[in-house]
Structures are given as C-alpha cells and as structure tokens.
Design a protein around this motif. Structure first.
Motif, short mmCIF file in Angstrom:
data_model
loop_
_atom_site.label_atom_id
_atom_site.label_comp_id
_atom_site.label_asym_id
_atom_site.label_seq_id
_atom_site.Cartn_x
_atom_site.Cartn_y
_atom_site.Cartn_z
N GLY A 38 0.82 -1.21 0.00
CA GLY A 38 0.00 0.00 0.00
C GLY A 38 0.84 1.25 0.00
N HIS A 39 2.03 1.19 0.62
CA HIS A 39 2.88 2.37 0.70
C HIS A 39 3.21 2.93 -0.70
N ASP A 40 3.37 2.02 -1.66
CA ASP A 40 3.69 2.48 -3.02
C ASP A 40 2.54 3.29 -3.62
N GLY A 65 11.36 8.60 9.28
CA GLY A 65 12.06 7.87 10.34
C GLY A 65 12.62 6.57 9.79
N ILE A 66 12.19 5.45 10.38
CA ILE A 66 12.67 4.15 9.93
C ILE A 66 11.46 3.23 9.74
N GLY A 67 11.53 2.41 8.73
CA GLY A 67 10.44 1.48 8.43
C GLY A 67 10.26 1.43 6.93
N CYS A 68 9.46 0.49 6.47
CA CYS A 68 9.18 0.44 5.02
C CYS A 68 8.57 1.77 4.60
N SER A 69 7.62 2.26 5.40
CA SER A 69 6.96 3.52 5.11
C SER A 69 7.98 4.65 5.06
N SER A 70 8.91 4.64 6.01
CA SER A 70 9.87 5.73 6.07
C SER A 70 10.89 5.66 4.93
N VAL A 86 16.39 9.01 12.44
CA VAL A 86 16.43 7.83 13.29
C VAL A 86 14.99 7.39 13.57
N HIS A 87 14.83 6.15 13.99
CA HIS A 87 13.50 5.59 14.23
C HIS A 87 12.71 6.45 15.23
N GLY A 88 11.57 6.96 14.78
CA GLY A 88 10.69 7.71 15.67
C GLY A 88 11.10 9.15 15.90
N SER A 110 5.83 8.69 7.84
CA SER A 110 6.18 7.80 8.94
C SER A 110 5.31 6.56 8.87
N GLY A 111 5.58 5.61 9.78
CA GLY A 111 4.76 4.39 9.85
C GLY A 111 4.08 4.33 11.18
N ASP A 112 3.24 3.36 11.34
CA ASP A 112 2.53 3.23 12.61
C ASP A 112 3.49 2.83 13.73
N GLY A 113 4.53 2.05 13.38
CA GLY A 113 5.54 1.73 14.38
C GLY A 113 6.35 2.97 14.70
N ASP A 114 6.80 3.63 13.68
CA ASP A 114 7.64 4.81 13.81
C ASP A 114 6.92 5.91 14.62
N THR A 115 5.61 6.02 14.42
CA THR A 115 4.87 7.10 15.06
C THR A 115 4.19 6.67 16.36
N ASN A 139 -0.20 3.55 7.63
CA ASN A 139 -0.60 2.70 8.74
C ASN A 139 -1.01 1.29 8.28
N ASN A 140 -0.13 0.32 8.53
CA ASN A 140 -0.44 -1.05 8.12
C ASN A 140 -0.66 -1.97 9.32
N GLY A 141 -0.66 -1.38 10.51
CA GLY A 141 -0.93 -2.18 11.70
C GLY A 141 0.14 -3.21 12.00
N THR A 142 1.33 -2.96 11.50
CA THR A 142 2.40 -3.94 11.72
C THR A 142 3.75 -3.29 11.53
N TYR A 143 4.78 -3.94 12.01
CA TYR A 143 6.14 -3.50 11.72
C TYR A 143 6.56 -4.25 10.47
N GLY A 144 6.35 -3.67 9.35
CA GLY A 144 6.65 -4.37 8.10
C GLY A 144 8.13 -4.68 7.96
N LEU A 145 8.94 -3.66 8.16
CA LEU A 145 10.37 -3.80 7.89
C LEU A 145 11.02 -4.89 8.75
N THR A 146 10.51 -5.04 9.99
CA THR A 146 11.13 -6.06 10.87
C THR A 146 10.34 -7.36 10.85
N LYS A 147 9.53 -7.52 9.84
CA LYS A 147 8.88 -8.79 9.51
C LYS A 147 7.63 -9.13 10.30
C1 LIG Z 1 15.90 2.59 17.59
C2 LIG Z 1 15.41 1.49 16.78
N1 LIG Z 1 14.65 0.54 17.34
C3 LIG Z 1 14.18 -0.48 16.58
C4 LIG Z 1 14.48 -0.53 15.25
C5 LIG Z 1 13.96 -1.71 14.44
N2 LIG Z 1 12.88 -1.31 13.56
C6 LIG Z 1 13.10 -0.97 12.31
S1 LIG Z 1 11.70 -0.60 11.50
C7 LIG Z 1 10.77 -0.92 12.82
C8 LIG Z 1 9.29 -0.83 12.81
C9 LIG Z 1 8.77 -0.10 11.63
O1 LIG Z 1 7.38 -0.16 11.64
P1 LIG Z 1 6.54 0.91 10.90
O2 LIG Z 1 6.97 2.27 11.29
O3 LIG Z 1 5.11 0.59 11.09
O4 LIG Z 1 6.95 0.75 9.40
P2 LIG Z 1 6.49 -0.29 8.31
O5 LIG Z 1 7.70 -1.07 7.98
O6 LIG Z 1 5.40 -1.10 8.83
O7 LIG Z 1 6.04 0.57 7.19
C10 LIG Z 1 11.56 -1.30 13.91
C11 LIG Z 1 11.03 -1.68 15.22
C12 LIG Z 1 15.28 0.47 14.72
N3 LIG Z 1 15.58 0.50 13.40
N4 LIG Z 1 15.72 1.46 15.46
#
Ligand SMILES: Cc1ncc(C[n+]2csc(CCOP(=O)(O)OP(=O)(O)O)c2C)c(N)n1
Ligand SMILES: Cc1cc2nc3c(=O)[nH]c(=O)nc-3n(C[C@H](O)[C@H](O)[C@H](O)COP(=O)(O)OP(=O)(O)OC[C@H]3O[C@@H](n4cnc5c(N)ncnc54)[C@H](O)[C@@H]3O)c2cc1C
Ligand code: SF4
Ligand code: SF4
Ligand code: SF4
Ligand SMILES: [Mg+2]
Lengths: 351, 614
Positions: A38-40, A65-70, A86-88, A110-115, A139-147
């Motif tokens: 969906g991010h695409d 931040g960090i994540g597939c979304s980011s 950095v993440h968040g 950002s992503g739901d994890g990131d935010t 918002n995909n309700g999951t941490y996509g990048l970390t599986k």
């Molecule tokens: C400080 C820190 N903690 C944990 C991680 C591991 N980590 C990378 S992405 C991610 C979650 C991302 O989830 P989300 O923001 O929802 O992005 P999505 O991949 O679902 O789009 C985590 C926990 C990290 N990169 N940095």
C-alpha cells in the motif's frame, strides 16, 4: 521489488502542469518495497497531488524515520530535499528544520511503528507545538520492515499472519491528533486514490499541523483474512465521510454548492476547500462531534475515512514563538550572530 | 460505503475483451499485423539478437519467401506501424534486420522442404516469373504439383531482377533466392512470351496462375514526344535494358519525370551511367511525392536535386533532336475536403537536357487475354478477381501480384501468391475455396522464468535507430553494381535488435487474482493501465489516465472487479516491459508470448513456423 529501472520513456500525451512538468517529473527511484505494498500507492498519490498543485519540487523537504513507510521518500520527488532520520525521531528533525527555514514545505512520512510506538512522544509534541507540516502515517498495523510484529495501531481483534492474538488495544492516531490540537486531521486508504489525492492536496494547502492517517495494507505480513488492515477488510468496512474538492485560488467557483451537505473552508493561501459530506451526523469543525463519530463508528467495526477535523484558526509554531519572518539562511550574519558584546548584554540580564 | 465510483452497468458499457480471438493480440503486434504475409517479426528479431541467423532466415523464408531480397528492398509496411514510432522515436529497422538474417545465415539447402519424387498428377501453369508466381511454385512444389513457368525474359525474378537496380539489390541475392525455388524442379520456359491465354488453357492445365505484373510504363503525349522519341525513355523499360546490359550509358544532362520510387531508381541509375546533371521533376509538391522517404533520402544523398511543382508541357526539339523539356510551374491548392488541385502559376521554364526518363506510373495490359473465355474484366480493364481466393470469374484461373491488383510491391505479390496457392490446392482437390481455407495457428505461453526473470529481454532500450553503414558515395557512383548499403555488422544488428519492444509478449490479465492494489498502474512507464468505472467506449477512452486517442488501438477490458470497477488497458503505447507483471503481488498480470502463423497451402513447409507456435 523489481530489478529493472523504470524507463524514462513516457506517454507523449501526458498532461503538463503550470510548471510544464508531467507527473513523471515528480517520481523518485523505483521502489524496493514488496510488490503490491500500500505504501507504493501512497507514494503515487503524493506524486499526483504535488503534480496537480504545481509544486516546485525544490521548495519541498521530505522527512522520515525508519520502516518500510519511512523508506518511501526515496521513491517520489527525487528533486526535493530529504532527511531520513532515526526511528521515531522525524518530528524533532521536522521541528528543527521548520524553525530554521520556514519557507520550505515540510512533508513528514512515517509508519505506525515509527509514530505510534517508538516515536509517540515526539509525534505528540510536534502536534502540540503546531509545527507547520504535513504528517503522513502509512498505517499497516504492523512493523513491516522487521517482519510483521504487531504495532500499536493493530486492532484488538486483529490476528497476526500466523494466527497469534493481539493482546492490546489499538491507539487511534486520529483521535490522538484531534485531542492534541492538530488543526487538520484526516484518514485515507491507499487503495482509494480518488479519495486520497484530494486529502493530500488539501493538507498541502493547510497552514499548521496537518495529519493524515492512511490505512495501507502490508501485502506480505498483514493482508490475511484475520487482519483488519487488509485490502479486503478495509474495502468492506470503509466509510467515507466526505469527498473533497480543492478549488485553486486562480479558478472561478462556478457550481453553487448545495447547502447543508457542503462545507466550504477558505485555506490560507486563498484556495477554497469544499467538503461534500456523505454523512451529516458530525461537523468537522467541531472537534467534539468528530471525536464522538470516530468512537461510535470504531465500535461498529467501521473504518472511517475523510477529512475528520479542521480548525481554521491560522496558527503555527512560528506565530506562537514570534520568530523572525525570514528563513535563517536569509538573515544577515550580523543579525544572526550579533557578536560578543550583545552576548555579554544578554548574559548580564540573567545575573 | 466506499467512495470508489461504482460502475453502473449500462447497456453501452464495454464488454470484456475476448483474448481467445486470434485477431485481438495479433493486432497488438503492430508489425506482424501490418505485414501482408504476417511474418513473425519480433520472433525473428530475437533470433537475430541471439545470433541464430539461420533460424531467423528460415522463419522469414517460410513466411515471405525472399528474405535476402526483401531485407534490402521491401516497402516495409511494418515500419510505419511499429509501436516505437509512436513513442517519439523512430521505428525499429525491421527490414534491415531481415537482411542481417540473410547476410549471416548458414547453408539452408538441407532445411528446405523436400520435393516428392512421385508427383500428384496435377499440372499448374504459372504465367510470369515474378515474386507472385514464384511464391505459388514454392508453396505447391512440395505438395507434389508439377509447375510450368512461362516467362518472356531470359531469367526469373520479374521486376526484382529487371527493374530494381543492382546498387540496391545485387544479382547474386536474386539468383540465390529465385534458384531455391526453380531448383525444386519447376519447369521454366524462359524466353516464352504468352500471347494467348486460350492456348495455355488448351494445354489442359489443372490450374493457371497469372502473375504477369503491370508491364506497361505510362507515356506522356505532349508536343515534341514523337520528334524526340530517340532520347525519351520509358523508365521501367530503360531499367530493364540496363539490367540486361543492353544499355550502358546515358547523356550528360538527364531529366527524370515523376516522383515515385521508379523515378528514384531511374535518376540514381542515370548518375551511374554517365549522367552529370541529373534532375528529378515532379508536378506535385514535394510532400505529396509517392516515393518512400528513404528512397528520396538516398537520391538526395547522391546529390540529385528534386524540382517539385514542375509540370512538363513540351519536349523541345532542335535539329530533330531532344534539346530540353519545358515546364509550367504549379501550385497546389486544397479545397475544404482536402482534395488537391494543381494550378499553373503562369511561370514557365526550360531544362536543357540530352535524355529524358519517364517514370510516371505503370499500367496493366492484357492484350493476350481473350475476352470470350468467361474471364470478366471490370473497371480500368482489370480482371475481376476475388480478394480472398484470388480466383477470376473463370474457374481455375487465378491472379495475383501486380497483375491482379495493379502495381504494388514484392511483399504483397508474395502474400497473393500464398493465398492463390491455397486456392489452387483446394480447387484441385475439389474443396471449397472459402469454407475450407485453413485457420491461422496461434498460441499463448507464459514467459515467466523466475521471480523477476522473463524468457525475453524486457528491459527498454533508450537507443535511437542505428543507421545502416554505406559505402563511400564516390565509390558507389562509379559502378552500377556496387551495393550502396553495407548492411549492419553483427554488433550494430544486436544494438538495433534490442530496440524491439517484443510486442508479441502480451500482458494477460486474470481478473479474479487482482486485489486492486494499483501497483501496476503506478509502475507502468507509459500509463497504460487504469482501474475505472465502465462506460461507453468513447467516454471510457477520454476518462483514462492519458486519454486513449489512437482509435486504431484497442482497449483491453476486464469484467467487473470486486470494487465494481473494471481494468482498462490502452494497448497503444505498451512497452511490453513486464513491469506490471513484476509489480503485481498476486500474478494477476502475466507476460505471455502470443504466436501467430498464417497457414499456407503446404503446412509441412512451415517447419520453423510450427516450431515457433508450439
Ligand atoms: C531505535 C530502533 N529501534 C528499533 C528498530 C527496528 N525497527 C526498524 S523498522 C521498525 C518498525 C517499523 O514499523 P513501521 O513504522 O510501522 O513501518 P512499516 O515497515 O510497517 O512501514 C523497527 C522496530 C530500529 N531500526 N531502530
Ligand atoms: C523501378 C521499380 C522499382 C521497384 N522497387 C521496389 C522495391 O524496392 N520494393 C518492392 O517491394 N517493390 C518494388 N517495385 C515493385 C515490385 O517490383 C513489383 O510490385 C513486384 O515485382 C510485382 O511482382 P509480380 O510477381 O506481380 O510481377 P512482376 O515482378 O512484374 O513479374 C511479372 C513477370 O511476368 C513477365 N511477363 C509479363 N507478361 C508476360 C507474358 N505475356 N508472357 C510471359 N511473361 C510475361 C514479366 O517479364 C515479369 O518477369 C519496384 C517496381 C519498379 C518498376
Ligand atoms: S513488508 Fe509489508 S510494509 Fe514492507 S514493503 Fe513489504 S508489503 Fe510493504
Ligand atoms: S508491459 Fe505493463 S508496465 Fe510495461 S508498458 Fe505494458 S502495461 Fe505498462
Ligand atoms: S498489481 Fe496486480 S493485484 Fe495490483 S492492481 Fe495491478 S493487477 Fe491488480
Ligand atoms: Mg507499519
């Protein structure tokens, strides 16, 4: 993902905007996300919105931040500024950048994890401070990048791909945003671009903190039968509250809007936003009624989309702080750093 | 409720595309569709890219009979049709890649169809030894027919030999490809001019094919024509004399009258036979000239000027000899229907010259066909011939090539020959010439090899069309027999082959797999794919991401999807890059090779084509 780059060749009949650019000129590198993510689609919606708004790419900064979304800012607007933080921590970077140069348009992705997990505190303060930016959560309700771990926006009833139950209640980011004073709060769905693109356009035109929570299925980890963030689930439960039209300043308003069903909001740049409500049980300008509607609909299992809340008081962090009207890089050095004598004076004031 | 526009099925909404209709995907392969013999173009280009020149040659040979000749001279209707030409680019050099197959092929003698020792007892007369008749022979000989070829000239090939100059088409190439057919055991009666069709019929042939071409060059009856006759030559007759080396030189100052391809061949031959001041004159504006752009380019590269809007009004005769041509300057005016009218401007001028070459068109002429043998003639004194079966109103007498339909080109002559051969075979075995015609062979096969691997090179080449190297003009102008074009070398050929988009590898959509994630829409470089409400074709065409204005190209329409929308793909500019299929998470798009083989009288002679469709 694909290994081949998207060829430069384009349709000769592609429409051009006021800047003489086509939609393709707003693209980025080829996405490395999973096919069907969906991010695409959200990236494509952002591209479409910027193209339609005739935005000059170099006036825009993408922050994430960090994540597939980011990761996605790499996949659109490759002629814009960017900061992958950095993440968040995207909200602090955005706040700082915005204070330093108020002339750029800030788009946070950002992503739901990131935010909602690691970055929740940062997110809240950016809203409180009314940083003038667009803040998108994919918002995909999951941490996509970390599986595929549950995120803080996973609904209580949602199960993981392997069938594990979710033990915790979800954080509803829109509710939180309305509470904390975000002036523009909306929800969209990546699978419905006709609805999403106008929301993004309106957010770009809004002065203040504009938040869009976009439900965005993770095809790999959260698109199964027991997920409430799958394509099928969202399509079956999506309740669009309204349809948006953005009437640019330069265009005459022709059709007279029907009373009652349509709310017209003048944006700060002079353009008009017309909101055709499909549900008249709430008033987006009244935060109380928006919150009630959100809560009631959520209890029924519905995914409410649309512009949920808008506050047309024209305020942002710079106004609140009374900062200089110029970006710092345009303030002469002598004023920016008035020298030791001035510093001594200030220090003296604290003694 | 979703805000997605839910499709309202109206009576006029578009129907889902039936991709099992052989014509649907065939039309998407623009080049193959445009080729009169439906040569599998993308397939042979891939074979060339792989260095499989012999295979590429045979695939061509089976379809169009004269790959070496056509690779140099074909009118190439495929190239203007090439999809690349619509992408603000030039078409792929389809024709010259055919020549590459011919230039680098190995020995094919063992690959040609076997001729049965035991004949089937049917005798067919073929009148004229041009490409049309030769094609009929090629298709019928392997079936056991006995073919008797009547040709007034001493050698076979028709206008390919007598009129296409050797600097464009070397004699060796003609000999090779004509002999491949004659060597099948055709009984050739060279130097035999047919003067009565009746007498041929009286010989009791089981079928007669008339492939005598359009042998009469048009003349211009203006003052001075008779007095100056010695130095006024009919273009096609003069080219024939040049080909047979009866004519070896021409005057220093030559005026060519006419603006078609014959005029280009005349002027370029003249400059090689001693012409110093050779001019081409045309009555119409340059933009309306009939000659192909590339032929005009070639003439101009050799320094031959073209004077347009020049209408000849008189041959100037001095001392009983041609001294020049008088022209009236014309100007073109167009009425509101776009019809052109040439109006004299009043200005007149004279080009002094020693010789005139007249290249203003060809006519058919059938003085040798009796009008009382049940063979009807219609408009312009042309025989009445059925477009599908090629049969005239006299059963058992067939026409094709220029003789059937007026002056056209080699590839059409071949196409007619194939159809006539099918008809003759059906006729001789007492079957219906219409109902029993063989259906094309088709197949559709996935090209997926792995996650993002396809069995074809799907990456888009951004290179521009590769120019064909030429010999130095100085050298080629000295000798009529020096071929101007050198052809691509292997490296250039590969570069050019990579430009082909593989339009035969089709995007195939499976509706029930699609989750409407839009990934394909977003990745498509040329905005082909849409998910939208159904509607009338015109409305739908306008409502797409980029309006589908090229109505010659179809829309690929799916049945309704879950949201009530449909998938609508504009085939017009699809790069066949496979990105949609690579992006689709569910495999709803797949890239599948569509093969199409036009059947001939002798399917056993289509070994390579059969291998290609299987
Ligand atoms: C400080 C820190 N903690 C944990 C991680 C591991 N980590 C990378 S992405 C991610 C979650 C991302 O989830 P989300 O923001 O929802 O992005 P999505 O991949 O679902 O789009 C985590 C926990 C990290 N990169 N940095
Ligand atoms: C100058 C010139 C250049 C051309 N260049 C090209 C080109 O580059 N590419 C292209 O595709 N096409 C070209 N064409 C057209 C092409 O040559 C013809 O369309 C094609 O050869 C037609 O084939 P055909 O088999 O119908 O007849 P032809 O090739 O005309 O063959 C007919 C044969 O019948 C013989 N014949 C005629 N009457 C009799 C009779 N009564 N008895 C016995 N034999 C007879 C003739 O001698 C001739 O050999 C050119 C034509 C001309 C005039
Ligand atoms: S893992 Fe999920 S969120 Fe990440 S790219 Fe794949 S589909 Fe998208
Ligand atoms: S193959 Fe697919 S992605 Fe490529 S141009 Fe065609 S429709 Fe678009
Ligand atoms: S990528 Fe596949 S699943 Fe997604 S919309 Fe296109 S065809 Fe449907
Ligand atoms: Mg997530």
């Amino acid at each position: 993902m694909t290994y081949m780059k998207k060829p430069n060749v384009r349709h000769p009949g592609l429409r051009k905007n006021e800047l003489g650019l086509t939609r393709r000129d707003y693209e980025g590198l080829v996405s490395t996300l999973c096919a069907g993510c969906g991010h695409d689609s959200i990236s494509a919606a952002i591209i479409e919105a910027c193209f339609e708004l005739d935005l000059p790419a170099h006036r825009l900064a993408k922050l994430s931040g960090i994540g597939c979304s980011s990761k996605t800012p790499t996949y659109f607007l490759n002629r814009s500024h960017g900061f992958n933080s950095v993440h968040g921590r995207m909200p602090s970077i955005a706040t700082g950048a915005n204070l330093a140069n108020r002339d750029l348009i800030y788009l946070g992705v950002s992503g739901d994890g990131d935010t909602a997990s690691i970055g929740l505190g940062q997110f809240c303060h950016a809203m409180r401070r009314r940083v003038n930016m667009i803040y998108i959560v994919e918002n995909n309700g999951t941490y996509g990048l970390t599986k595929g771990q549950f995120s803080a926006t996973s609904d209580r009833v949602s199960k993981s791909k392997k069938g594990e139950a979710n033990l915790f209640e979800a954080i509803d980011l829109c509710t939180l945003a309305i509470h904390l004073g975000a002036g523009f709060v909306a929800r969209g769905f990546s699978g419905d671009k006709n609805h999403l693109v106008p929301l993004i356009k309106a957010a770009f035109r809004y002065n203040g903190f504009a938040f869009i929570d976009i439900v965005s299925p993770c095809v790999t980890f959260n698109d199964h039968e027991d997920s409430t963030k799958s394509y099928d689930y969202v399509r079956a439960h999506n309740e669009a509250m309204d349809r948006l039209d953005l009437v640019p300043e330069r265009e005459e308003i022709t059709a007279q809007a029907e009373e009652g069903q349509t709310t017209t909001v003048r944006m700060h740049d002079g353009s008009l936003m017309r909101l055709h409500k499909l549900d008249d049980s709430y008033d987006p300008r009244d935060s109380e009624s928006a919150l009630t509607t959100l809560r009631k609909r959520y209890a029924k299992g519905q995914v409410v989309t649309g512009l949920l809340h808008i506050d047309d008081q024209d305020t942002d962090l710079h106004k609140l702080l009374g900062t200089t009207s110029q970006p710092l890089n345009a303030v002469p050095m002598s004023e920016l750093c008035p020298g030791n004598a001035e510093l001594a004076k200030i220090n003296k004031g604290f003694r | 409720m979703s805000s997605v526009d839910v499709a309202v099925k109206t009576r006029n909404s578009m129907r889902a595309t039936d991709i099992t209709d052989p014509n649907y995907f065939h039309k998407v392969v623009d080049c193959q569709w445009a080729c009169p013999t439906h040569t599998p173009v993308p397939e042979y280009i891939r074979l060339v890219a792989q260095g499989r020149y012999t295979d590429a040659y045979m695939l061509n040979w089976e379809s169009n009979v004269f790959p070496g000749i056509l690779g140099r001279t074909c009118d190439r209707p495929c190239e203007p049709a090439c999809r690349r030409g619509r992408l603000e680019d030039k078409p792929v050099a389809i024709c010259r890649l055919k020549r590459v197959a011919a230039d680098y092929r190995g020995d094919v003698s063992g690959l040609l169809p076997k001729i049965p020792k035991k004949k089937n007892g049917k005798r067919i007369a073929l009148l004229g030894a041009g490409p049309a008749s030769l094609t009929v022979a090629r298709d019928l000989m392997p079936l056991g027919y006995s073919c008797v070829l009547f040709e007034k000239d001493p050698r076979g090939g028709g206008l390919m030999r007598t009129n296409i100059p050797s600097f464009r088409l070397p004699e060796k190439v003609i000999n090779e490809e004509v002999d491949m057919i004659l060597d099948m055991g055709v009984e050739a009666r060279f130097g035999h001019e047919v003067t009565s069709l009746k007498s041929i019929l009286d010989e009791g042939f089981d079928g007669v094919f008339v492939g005598t071409g359009a042998p009469r060059g048009k003349d211009l009856n203006i003052p001075g024509r008779e007095e100056a006759a010695k130095n006024i030559h009919i273009g096609i007759d003069w080219l024939t004399s040049v080909a047979f080396e009866h004519v070896k030189k021409i005057g220093k100052r030559v005026v060519v009258i006419g603006g078609g391809n014959t005029a280009m061949d005349c002027c370029r031959s003249a400059i090689r036979l001693g012409g110093k001041d050779v001019r081409v004159t045309v009555r119409s504006p340059r933009a309306d000239m009939k000659a192909s752009d590339w032929e005009i380019e070639d003439a101009e590269r050799e320094g031959i000027p073209i004077f347009d809007n020049h209408q000849p009004s008189e041959f100037i005769v001095e001392n009983g000899k041609l001294a020049g041509v008088k022209f009236a300057r014309m100007s073109a005016e167009y009425d509101k229907d776009g019809r052109r009218k040439l109006i004299p401007t009043g200005e007149e001028l004279i080009f002094e010259c020693d010789d005139v070459l007249m290249a203003i068109g060809q006519d058919n002429a059938f003085p040798w066909i009796e009008r009382d043998i049940g063979l009807e003639f219609g408009e312009w004194d042309m025989p009445v011939v059925d477009k599908t079966t090629m049969m005239s109103t006299r059963a058992g007498v067939f026409f094709g090539g220029d003789a059937g339909w007026g002056p056209e080109n080699i590839i059409w002559a071949v196409a007619h020959g194939h159809q006539a051969a099918i008809s003759i075979d059906l006729y001789c075995s007492g079957q219906s010439l219409t109902a029993s015609r063989p259906a094309p062979g088709i197949s559709l096969v996935s090209q997926k090899m792995g996650l993002h691997e396809w069995s074809y090179a799907n990456d888009y080449s951004e290179d521009s069309r590769v120019a064909v190297p030429h010999v130095a003009t100085k050298k080629s102008l000295k000798n009529l027999k020096v071929e101007v074009e050198l052809g691509y070398d292997v490296k250039l050929a590969l570069e050019e082959a990579e430009r082909c988009l593989n339009c035969d590898v089709q995007t195939v959509f499976v509706r029930n797999l699609c989750i409407e994630c839009d990934a394909c829409v977003d990745i498509c470089p040329v905005d082909c794919i849409n998910f939208t409400a159904n509607g009338e074709e015109q409305d739908l065409r306008q409502s797409l991401r980029v309006p589908a204005v090229n109505e010659e190209q179809d829309l690929y329409i799916s049945d309704q999807l879950k949201t009530g929308r449909i998938m609508a793909k504009d085939e017009d500019l699809c790069l066949h890059c496979g990105l949609c299929a690579e992006r689709c998470p569910t495999g709803a798009w797949d890239m599948q090779k569509f093969t199409y083989v036009e059947r001939q009288a002798n399917p056993a002679g289509q070994v390579n084509c059969m291998a290609y469709i299987s």
